[in-house]
Write a protein that holds these residues in place. Structure first.
Motif, mmCIF file in Angstrom:
data_model
loop_
_atom_site.group_PDB
_atom_site.id
_atom_site.type_symbol
_atom_site.label_atom_id
_atom_site.label_comp_id
_atom_site.label_asym_id
_atom_site.label_seq_id
_atom_site.Cartn_x
_atom_site.Cartn_y
_atom_site.Cartn_z
ATOM 1 N N THR A 86 -10.893 20.988 1.618
ATOM 2 C CA THR A 86 -9.726 20.108 1.759
ATOM 3 C C THR A 86 -9.880 19.211 2.981
ATOM 4 O OG1 THR A 86 -8.519 21.833 2.948
ATOM 5 C CG2 THR A 86 -8.121 21.663 0.577
ATOM 6 N N GLU A 87 -10.491 19.744 4.026
ATOM 7 C CA GLU A 87 -10.682 18.953 5.246
ATOM 8 C C GLU A 87 -11.656 17.794 5.019
ATOM 9 O OE1 GLU A 87 -10.970 22.373 5.243
ATOM 10 O OE2 GLU A 87 -9.042 22.784 6.202
ATOM 11 N N THR A 88 -12.789 18.070 4.365
ATOM 12 C CA THR A 88 -13.752 16.989 4.130
ATOM 13 C C THR A 88 -13.196 15.975 3.136
ATOM 14 O OG1 THR A 88 -14.924 18.283 2.439
ATOM 15 C CG2 THR A 88 -15.825 18.341 4.673
ATOM 16 N N LYS A 94 -9.054 9.431 4.101
ATOM 17 C CA LYS A 94 -8.584 8.602 5.217
ATOM 18 C C LYS A 94 -9.539 7.433 5.462
ATOM 19 C CE LYS A 94 -5.715 11.929 7.599
ATOM 20 N NZ LYS A 94 -5.403 12.651 8.820
ATOM 21 N N ALA A 95 -10.826 7.686 5.396
ATOM 22 C CA ALA A 95 -11.813 6.619 5.582
ATOM 23 C C ALA A 95 -11.690 5.576 4.472
ATOM 24 C CB ALA A 95 -13.231 7.198 5.614
ATOM 25 N N ASN A 96 -11.483 6.032 3.248
ATOM 26 C CA ASN A 96 -11.317 5.122 2.118
ATOM 27 C C ASN A 96 -10.053 4.274 2.296
ATOM 28 O OD1 ASN A 96 -12.028 4.047 -0.461
ATOM 29 N ND2 ASN A 96 -10.412 5.310 -1.353
ATOM 30 N N ALA A 97 -8.952 4.894 2.718
ATOM 31 C CA ALA A 97 -7.700 4.161 2.924
ATOM 32 C C ALA A 97 -7.868 3.081 3.989
ATOM 33 C CB ALA A 97 -6.580 5.124 3.305
ATOM 34 N N GLN A 98 -8.577 3.401 5.068
ATOM 35 C CA GLN A 98 -8.816 2.408 6.127
ATOM 36 C C GLN A 98 -9.638 1.246 5.609
ATOM 37 O OE1 GLN A 98 -10.548 4.593 9.374
ATOM 38 N NE2 GLN A 98 -8.558 5.019 10.299
ATOM 39 N N SER A 99 -10.617 1.524 4.759
ATOM 40 C CA SER A 99 -11.468 0.451 4.248
ATOM 41 C C SER A 99 -10.726 -0.440 3.244
ATOM 42 C CB SER A 99 -12.740 1.013 3.604
ATOM 43 O OG SER A 99 -12.448 1.638 2.379
ATOM 44 N N GLU A 105 -2.807 4.413 2.868
ATOM 45 C CA GLU A 105 -2.677 5.540 3.774
ATOM 46 C C GLU A 105 -3.000 6.799 2.984
ATOM 47 O OE1 GLU A 105 0.635 7.296 6.905
ATOM 48 O OE2 GLU A 105 0.968 5.377 5.931
ATOM 49 N N TYR A 106 -3.562 7.786 3.634
ATOM 50 C CA TYR A 106 -3.929 9.034 2.977
ATOM 51 C C TYR A 106 -3.137 10.156 3.613
ATOM 52 C CZ TYR A 106 -6.881 12.348 0.502
ATOM 53 O OH TYR A 106 -7.348 13.325 -0.343
ATOM 54 N N PHE A 107 -2.408 10.920 2.795
ATOM 55 C CA PHE A 107 -1.511 11.933 3.328
ATOM 56 C C PHE A 107 -2.073 13.344 3.309
ATOM 57 C CE2 PHE A 107 1.368 8.622 1.499
ATOM 58 C CZ PHE A 107 1.731 8.069 2.719
ATOM 59 N N GLY A 108 -3.191 13.570 2.607
ATOM 60 C CA GLY A 108 -3.794 14.888 2.665
ATOM 61 C C GLY A 108 -4.160 15.479 1.331
ATOM 62 N N ALA A 124 -1.431 9.900 -1.489
ATOM 63 C CA ALA A 124 -1.839 8.718 -0.727
ATOM 64 C C ALA A 124 -0.894 7.562 -1.036
ATOM 65 C CB ALA A 124 -3.275 8.333 -1.102
ATOM 66 N N LYS A 125 -1.104 6.482 -0.332
ATOM 67 C CA LYS A 125 -0.432 5.220 -0.617
ATOM 68 C C LYS A 125 -1.533 4.207 -0.860
ATOM 69 C CE LYS A 125 3.456 3.760 1.501
ATOM 70 N NZ LYS A 125 4.325 3.114 2.516
ATOM 71 N N ILE A 126 -1.447 3.482 -1.990
ATOM 72 C CA ILE A 126 -2.482 2.503 -2.302
ATOM 73 C C ILE A 126 -2.178 1.187 -1.587
ATOM 74 C CG2 ILE A 126 -3.115 3.635 -4.457
ATOM 75 C CD1 ILE A 126 -1.515 1.591 -5.988
#
Length: 173
Positions: A86-88, A94-99, A105-108, A124-126
């Motif tokens: 779950t951590e990886t 999170k990296a994908n959301a930033q790109s 945004e990625y919530f977990g 997440a939020k697209i």
């Protein structure tokens, strides 16, 4: 007497629990029934092997749903072995959301199971600002993906949970 003793000696091996392995059931989703996903609010059905749906009058605005089976790209084995956790998965999200930028945004990530199939639920939020909930289950060389998008996170989560509860048993045993 010896054959009887040999049979008795083998009995514990025969009765030992066998490791569970999911069986892929090759669903067509033609008979898939999801609680609350029905006309007149929903336009839903099977198209090109996927179950898709859209609700324009749902509480919280437009909601879209997709349920599809893919071939496993190796992720299932990495999840089962503990290499992908779950951590990886959260780090990747999170990296994908930033790109992607925009409102991404990625919530977990949370672990899920359906019988012996293993996977993750992600929130997440697209980039457009809609919320998404995705369920992914892997086993037997296949991956079940359930994606729901919409403007209201609570509605999206509710639809995704109902879709998961209906589709997972039709996909893996």
């Amino acid at each position: 007497m010896r054959p009887l003793l040999a049979c008795l000696a083998a009995l514990p091996v025969l009765l030992a629990p066998v490791a569970a392995h999911a069986e892929f059931l090759n669903p067509t989703f033609e008979t898939l029934a999801i609680d609350g996903i029905a006309p007149p609010d929903w336009i839903a059905g099977v198209r090109e092997g996927a179950y898709i749906g859209m609700c324009g009058s749902c509480e919280g605005g437009m909601v879209m749903l997709e349920i599809k089976v893919h071939n496993d790209d190796g992720t299932g084995g990495r999840v089962r072995s503990g290499e992908t956790t779950t951590e990886t998965y959260t780090e990747l999200g999170k990296a994908n959301a930033q790109s992607l930028g925009g409102e991404s945004e990625y919530f977990g990530t949370k672990e899920i199971e359906s019988g012996p199939a293993v996977g993750f639920k992600t929130n997440a939020k697209i980039a457009t600002g809609d919320y998404s909930t995705t369920y992914q289950l892997w086993s037997d060389g296949k991956q079940l993906v359930i994606r729901v998008y919409g403007a209201d996170q609570t509605v999206v989560d509710n639809v995704a949970e109902k879709a998961y509860s209906a589709a997972a048993p039709q996909t893996f045993r």
